[in-house]
Design an enzyme around this catalytic site. Structure first.
Site, mmCIF file in Angstrom:
data_model
loop_
_atom_site.group_PDB
_atom_site.id
_atom_site.type_symbol
_atom_site.label_atom_id
_atom_site.label_comp_id
_atom_site.label_asym_id
_atom_site.label_seq_id
_atom_site.Cartn_x
_atom_site.Cartn_y
_atom_site.Cartn_z
ATOM 1 N N GLU A 95 0.843 -1.202 0.000
ATOM 2 C CA GLU A 95 0.000 0.000 0.000
ATOM 3 C C GLU A 95 0.876 1.250 0.000
ATOM 4 O OE1 GLU A 95 -3.025 0.786 3.341
ATOM 5 O OE2 GLU A 95 -1.217 1.926 3.850
ATOM 6 N N ASP A 156 -5.040 -3.095 -3.083
ATOM 7 C CA ASP A 156 -4.845 -1.647 -3.222
ATOM 8 C C ASP A 156 -3.429 -1.307 -3.656
ATOM 9 O OD1 ASP A 156 -3.841 -2.422 -0.740
ATOM 10 O OD2 ASP A 156 -4.575 -0.653 0.321
#
Length: 409
Positions: A95, A156
């Protein structure tokens, strides 16, 4: 001992030096940015920006926030590599890596070392492949840059890394030492293969989420609609339209069924029969998995960005309700935003956090009725001190969008 001899350059010597320089391979040189910061992008008609400060002042605030972020979190990881320091002990996650790659490509032009940082971040990604799909990134490493807690991916991070490579192709071209466009396409195809549940056309939590408990779960903070549209544009893969449509469907199903008074979305979502609903407590991370918490606090930024860039209004009702609710809830003062809410608006958080108030500035950009609220969020965010990697990253990206400096593939 020999004495040094002085140098005098003849015109012939100068010509030879210039010729030698011109013969240096392109892979050793960095390209001038095609989209240098600041960009001053024209967003969707009817959207707004802060109007109580000048554009120049907003640009300067973003530059200052970037300088602070870079100093605190962008670190070397051995020769030719960079990483984003996620925790004080030196751990990092994919991330954070995606955030680093996005920020460096956006800030190119202002930051003369942006491509050096970006390429070093790319090399770190390459050195840490997921065990499930080598084009995706293992989600966590320790301070010795070793994979820990499983060498699988998080959606993500995969999405931001892929999207940043598409932007890098637009920023610097792909004829240098790294073919950014091809690398981006490779990751996009891997995301479709391993991070997308193709029976439901939903985004998985990661390439590991294939068992009965997790295969039909999804995470609204991964609802990066503009990324998904860029993935389709870059690859020509029509299946991305299925993911885009399903993502918007889930947003509106959650809004109408569980948060019609607030517009808030939960950290995690599960499929129950034919209905998507908030996950129960302790589904994956903790007691607030079904609430608006430290994952879903990013949704006002992630979802509203697609509206600003494309005018796609499929989530506009949800965004408008959320804008109306939060500004009233905190009496127009972003300092009153708490770090956690139930979907009905009940406070669960105990304090304030830039990860929560800053993204509301992005969603506020959808309508002029939010002008005073947007101005207040900008002032609060631009004047904020460092809090930590997560909060400071979200504040930086929210300011990039609010200032009109986000752009897309």
């Amino acid at each position: 001992m020999r004495k040094n001899r002085g140098f005098s350059f003849s015109s012939k010597a100068v010509m030879m030096c210039c010729l030698a320089f011109l013969l240096i391979p392109a892979s050793f040189a960095f390209a001038a940015p095609n989209k240098p910061f600041p960009q001053h992008t024209t967003y969707t008609s009817g959207s707004i920006k802060p109007n109580h400060v000048t554009q120049s002042a907003m640009d300067s605030s973003v530059k200052a926030k970037w300088d602070s972020w870079k100093s605190a979190y962008l670190k070397t990881a051995g020769t030719g590599k960079y990483y984003v320091k996620y925790q004080s002990n030196g751990d990092t996650v994919s991330e954070a890596h995606g955030y680093g790659m996005l920020a460096t490509v956006i800030m190119a032009g202002y930051d003369g070392n942006a491509q050096t940082y970006f390429d070093g971040l790319y090399q770190y990604y390459k050195a840490h492949p997921s065990a499930n799909n080598s084009k995706l990134m293992a989600w966590k490493q320790n301070s010795s840059f070793q994979n820990i807690e499983g060498a699988d991916s998080a959606t993500d991070g995969d999405m931001d890394i892929a999207y940043s490579l598409l932007l890098a192709d637009k920023q610097w071209g792909s004829s240098g030492s790294i073919n950014y466009l091809q690398a981006g396409k490779d990751i996009i195809n891997a995301i479709m293969q391993s991070d997308v549940n193709q029976s439901q056309w939903t985004l998985r939590l990661g390439d590991w989420a294939t068992d009965n408990t997790f295969k039909n779960a999804t995470r609204p903070s991964d609802f990066m609609l503009n990324h998904l549209k860029a993935f389709q544009a870059a690859t020509g893969d029509a299946r991305w339209a299925n993911v885009i449509d399903k993502t918007y469907t889930i947003i509106n199903s959650l809004y109408s069924g569980y948060s019609s008074s607030t517009g808030l979305l939960p950290d995690f979502v599960v499929l129950s029969g034919s209905t998507y609903k908030p996950a129960s407590a302790d589904f994956l991370e903790g007691a607030n998995d079904g609430s608006y918490d430290y994952n879903s606090c990013r949704t006002p930024w992630r979802i509203a960005t697609d509206y600003l860039m494309t005018g796609d209004s499929r989530a506009l009702n949800q965004l408008n309700q959320m804008n109306s609710w939060i500004s009233a809830k905190v009496s127009g003062n972003p300092s009153n935003v708490k770090d956690g809410y139930k979907l009905n608006g009940t406070v669960t958080g105990s304090g304030g956090s830039g990860a929560f108030y800053a993204p509301f500035g992005v969603s506020a950009m959808t309508s002029s009725v939010n002008q005073n609220w947007l101005n207040s969020v900008w002032t609060k965010t631009a004047g904020s001190s460092n809090e930590g990697y997560y909060e400071d990253s979200i504040k930086l990206f929210s300011m990039i969008v609010m200032s009109g400096n986000w752009w897309t593939y």
